[in-house]
Design an enzyme around this catalytic site. Structure first.
Site, PDB file in Angstrom:
ATOM      1  N   ILE A  33      16.547 -11.442 -10.915  1.00  0.00           N
ATOM      2  CA  ILE A  33      17.585 -12.076 -11.717  1.00  0.00           C
ATOM      3  C   ILE A  33      16.965 -13.004 -12.756  1.00  0.00           C
ATOM      4  O   ILE A  33      17.418 -13.071 -13.901  1.00  0.00           O
ATOM      5  CB  ILE A  33      18.565 -12.833 -10.803  1.00  0.00           C
ATOM      6  CG1 ILE A  33      19.400 -11.826 -10.005  1.00  0.00           C
ATOM      7  CG2 ILE A  33      19.478 -13.753 -11.608  1.00  0.00           C
ATOM      8  CD1 ILE A  33      20.198 -12.432  -8.885  1.00  0.00           C
ATOM      9  N   TYR A 182      16.911 -18.358   5.228  1.00  0.00           N
ATOM     10  CA  TYR A 182      17.012 -18.130   3.785  1.00  0.00           C
ATOM     11  C   TYR A 182      18.365 -18.613   3.267  1.00  0.00           C
ATOM     12  O   TYR A 182      18.441 -19.338   2.270  1.00  0.00           O
ATOM     13  CB  TYR A 182      16.827 -16.640   3.461  1.00  0.00           C
ATOM     14  CG  TYR A 182      17.139 -16.331   2.011  1.00  0.00           C
ATOM     15  CD1 TYR A 182      16.226 -16.638   1.010  1.00  0.00           C
ATOM     16  CD2 TYR A 182      18.359 -15.767   1.641  1.00  0.00           C
ATOM     17  CE1 TYR A 182      16.515 -16.386  -0.325  1.00  0.00           C
ATOM     18  CE2 TYR A 182      18.651 -15.507   0.313  1.00  0.00           C
ATOM     19  CZ  TYR A 182      17.732 -15.816  -0.664  1.00  0.00           C
ATOM     20  OH  TYR A 182      18.036 -15.580  -1.981  1.00  0.00           O
ATOM     21  N   LYS A 186      19.181 -21.654   0.452  1.00  0.00           N
ATOM     22  CA  LYS A 186      19.991 -21.530  -0.761  1.00  0.00           C
ATOM     23  C   LYS A 186      21.189 -22.482  -0.719  1.00  0.00           C
ATOM     24  O   LYS A 186      21.580 -23.043  -1.747  1.00  0.00           O
ATOM     25  CB  LYS A 186      20.469 -20.080  -0.939  1.00  0.00           C
ATOM     26  CG  LYS A 186      19.339 -19.058  -1.078  1.00  0.00           C
ATOM     27  CD  LYS A 186      18.415 -19.363  -2.243  1.00  0.00           C
ATOM     28  CE  LYS A 186      19.061 -19.087  -3.588  1.00  0.00           C
ATOM     29  NZ  LYS A 186      18.113 -19.270  -4.711  1.00  0.00           N
TER      30      LYS A 186
END
Length: 317
Positions: A33, A182, A186
């Protein structure tokens, strides 16, 4: 501070406003991204700095952008968010007088155990994705404050929507599961982005902090950008059914790009894809209930200061 007008203004993801003379930094701009954020921003006439842990991959991304955007102003700097001691030198290497936006996109995801650590002894995903960006922001604040209306854009993840932070086990010592750790890393980033904006507003800063997420962004739906990303015909066919629900990483970049460029976007907002939060053009969406917990965000902020040795003090601007 959600703006009802910002999501209804006409916005064409393929015809972006000009940003000549502005300087944007994209962490992890060499792949995924982050690459598409950098490519799209470079088409506005701005100077885009790709921050990459691997300079060779950074140069490959720069060459790819140049091949698609004639006259693009793109530079590469080395940035290793897992190495907190190196961040000062990385910021110095930017060699700019001001920074109009930073997109906190870089991150690591480990598919399987075992648990890994940074050189400073932090769990690798939490240490890189959250603590690295936390410390980097403090280093960048003088450059951001020197711009007329700078933006800190934090790229979270839809995976964080179903997670909750364990403030007593931020490093996943007691319960390490890769996908959960993870998602929590975030979520910590997203809490930070919102708490940063509250502190910036309290300090009457000209800098705004916006949180975005890309929805569902898959490699098989992402157009090829060799050698950065190569999509085979087989992968394209296998990924086609998923396009009903999710999208490619080029589209996953759209919320971050809008958060950088659209003057109607306000600090403290959350932006993501329009369709079920998974695909489509970017829109401002309600801040998730657990992200609105300011007590959790404040505790995470203080813990992050302790873990990084960074003291934001009063955020100036």
């Amino acid at each position: 501070m959600s703006s009802s007008t910002s999501s209804t203004l006409p916005w064409d993801v393929r015809h972006l406003p000009r940003a000549d003379g502005r300087v944007f930094l994209v962490t992890g701009g060499n792949a995924g991204i982050g690459y598409f954020v950098a490519e799209q921003l470079s088409a506005t006439g701005a100077t885009v700095v790709l921050a990459a842990r691997n300079p060779t991959r950074g140069e490959a991304a720069r060459a790819s952008i140049h091949s698609r955007v004639p006259g693009a102003r793109v530079r590469v700097v080395r940035l290793d968010l897992a190495d907190l001691a190196s961040l000062g030198a990385a910021v110095d290497s930017l060699d700019v007088e001001r920074l109009d936006a930073v997109v906190h996109n870089a991150g690591v995801a480990l598919d399987d155990p075992p648990r890994e650590e940074t050189g400073a002894g932090h769990e690798l995903m939490f240490g890189t994705n959250h603590l690295g960006h936390f410390a980097l922001t403090q280093r960048l604040m003088p450059l951001l404050s020197a711009a007329p209306a700078a933006r800190v854009v934090t790229v979270g993840s839809f995976a964080a929507k179903s997670e909750r932070l364990d403030l007593d086990d931020l490093q996943s010592w007691q319960d390490y599961r890769a996908k959960r750790t993870y998602g929590r890393s975030k979520l910590a980033q997203m809490h930070f982005g919102l708490e940063l904006d509250r502190r910036l507003r309290a300090a009457r800063s000209t800098v705004a902090s916006v949180v975005v997420h890309p929805g569902g962004a898959l490699d098989p739906l992402t157009p090829s950008r060799p050698p950065v990303h190569v999509r085979t015909a087989g992968a394209r066919l296998r990924g086609a059914p998923a396009a009903l629900l999710v999208q490619g990483k080029h589209a996953g970049a759209w919320p971050a790009v809008r958060a950088v460029l659209d003057p109607a976007v306000r600090g403290g907002e959350l932006w993501g894809p329009r369709v079920f939060g998974l695909r489509g053009r970017p829109r401002c969406e309600p801040v998730w209930n657990h992200l609105a917990d300011t007590a959790v965000a404040a505790r995470l902020w203080h813990a992050s200061c302790d873990l990084t040795g960074v003291d934001f003090g009063t955020v100036h601007g």
